[in-house]
Write an enzyme that holds these catalytic residues in place. Structure first.
Site, PDB file in Angstrom:
ATOM      1  N   SER A 182       0.786  -1.234   0.000  1.00 11.72           N
ATOM      2  CA  SER A 182       0.000   0.000   0.000  1.00 11.72           C
ATOM      3  C   SER A 182       0.817   1.282   0.000  1.00 11.72           C
ATOM      4  O   SER A 182       0.238   2.369  -0.134  1.00 11.72           O
ATOM      5  CB  SER A 182      -0.965  -0.003   1.194  1.00 11.72           C
ATOM      6  N   TYR A 229     -10.809   2.782   4.778  1.00 11.70           N
ATOM      7  CA  TYR A 229      -9.728   2.435   3.853  1.00 11.70           C
ATOM      8  C   TYR A 229     -10.251   1.448   2.811  1.00 11.70           C
ATOM      9  O   TYR A 229     -10.724   0.374   3.143  1.00 11.70           O
ATOM     10  CB  TYR A 229      -8.601   1.804   4.653  1.00 11.70           C
ATOM     11  N   SER A 230     -10.120   1.804   1.541  1.00 10.52           N
ATOM     12  CA  SER A 230     -10.638   0.961   0.468  1.00 10.52           C
ATOM     13  C   SER A 230      -9.689   0.961  -0.718  1.00 10.52           C
ATOM     14  O   SER A 230      -9.412   2.010  -1.312  1.00 10.52           O
ATOM     15  CB  SER A 230     -12.016   1.442   0.001  1.00 10.52           C
TER      16      SER A 230
END
Length: 395
Positions: free
Chosen positions: A83, A191-192
């Site tokens: 991420s 969070y996606s």
């Protein structure tokens, strides 16, 4: 996958020699050396660390590059950064904002017709995780309910068997948009990964070029990041690198497999990039010091929106973390199936910490707590001049 190695500063042999020198130099920073050893003792297979501060550069490593081996992880090795990719994507979108191709508060649906994106969702909401769009890797609700995402995120043998499957970004987005939204656009924070796949599609739509081409044009090229790549569907990772592993149960027997090679399209621009601790340092220091973005856009990026995570706000592609000792750091770490990256900087870029980890991942996320504790120990050591515990500081 193709990575341009022609601009690298060192050969593999030089890097190995420098790793030995760095290990010796590490004796001058006993606090950092101690934290690395503690992290390995907690169960992490290997870790490398790169610190830039007023004392110069310090690089060190601990643990092993490969299970059953003796060699330490290469300090300039390649790693799947998970991420941390989101910070690169957010910076790329903001560069396009600076060029006048994208507006932060424009509806996404106007640029991406045909997906059925809620007309209230803006570009800012994607980068800030306030869109409410379902996370295609699965949603975890406060009451304990879990809603599964794509098959590639299913744990265990099924994940191992599916790790080379190709997913198209539009496929991931359509799956997410077929599920109920988590909340009304702008009403909350969650969070996606879907937000950043939509950001990728947005980049490609407004430029007419691939995200890889635009990343090279606006981020990788200007900063000389020759060790950073957007592999899209490429399964391999360049040498040198430490190995990533996954542990699962099959027919009552525990198995551990090397998953260094995999198809990262299952996470797409939510976490598919490959980099090095050296490139991560160059990137984050350039970003926060204003070399990539105009001052007003950098301020937007680093203005935190409240999140449920204690001590953490989220800007546009970055977390703004309260150190608990009177300061803040700009950060975005990432993990991807046995590989992980660390990326931290003071708001002015004067002090950075970047690193890489390799470990044995599993369905239970057994190393999640160790990873969180490790990062806090490193933040204490690098950004707070040592741990809060006076007894430990004396050690």
């Amino acid at each position: 996958m193709s990575i341009n190695l022609s601009g690298q500063n060192r050969s593999t042999l030089d890097a190995d020699a420098d790793a030995d020198a760095d290990a010796d130099a590490g004796q001058e920073r006993p606090g950092l050396r101690k934290v690395l050893e503690e992290i390995v003792d907690s169960g992490i297979t290997g870790i490398t660390l790169r610190v830039h501060d007023e004392r110069g550069e310090w690089v060190g490593s601990a643990g092993v590059s490969e299970l059953g081996g003796a060699a330490k992880p290469p300090v300039d090795g390649y790693v799947r950064i998970g991420s941390s990719t989101k910070t690169f994507i957010a910076a790329l979108v903001l560069r396009l904002v600076a060029e006048g191709r994208v507006e932060l508060d424009a509806p996404v649906a106007g640029c991406l017709p045909g997906f059925g994106v809620d007309g209230r969702i803006t570009v800012r909401m994607l980068l800030q995780h306030t869109s409410g769009i379902f996370n295609f890797t699965g949603e975890y609700y406060e009451d304990g309910t879990v809603v599964a995402g794509i098959p590639a995120t299913t744990a265990g043998k099924e994940w191992v068997d599916n790790r080379f499957r190709t997913y198209r970004p539009a496929e991931l987005v359509r799956l997410a948009l077929s599920r109920p939204a988590r909340f009304e656009p702008g009403a909350d924070w969650s969070y996606s990964n879907t937000n950043y796949v939509l950001a990728r599609l947005l980049i490609e739509q407004v430029t007419g070029r691939s995200v890889t081409e635009e990343m090279r044009r606006l981020i990788l090229g200007p900063l000389g990041l020759s060790g950073t790549a957007v592999p899209t569907t490429g399964t391999e990772i360049a040498e040198p690198h430490a190995h990533a592993y996954y542990r699962y149960e099959d027919a009552g027997e525990e198995r551990t497999v090397d998953v260094t090679s995999l198809n990262p399209s299952w996470i797409s621009s939510g976490g598919d990039m490959i980099s090095t601790s050296r490139d991560l340092h160059t990137f984050i220091s350039a970003l926060v010091s204003g070399r990539l973005l105009p001052a007003e856009l950098l301020a937007e990026m680093c203005t935190p929106h409240p999140t449920p995570i204690p001590g953490m706000g989220y800007g546009l592609g970055v977390f703004v973390q309260d150190t608990g000792r009177g300061g803040t750091v700009i950060t975005h770490n990432g993990g991807a199936a046995g590989h992980a990256a660390l990326m931290y900087s003071t708001p002015d870029g004067s002090r950075t910490l970047t690193g890489t980890l390799n470990y044995v991942d599993d369905a239970a996320l057994s190393h999640a707590m160790a990873f969180q504790q490790a990062t806090q120990r490193l933040v204490d050591e690098v950004f707070c001049d040592g741990p809060a515990d006076p007894a430990r500081r004396a050690g």
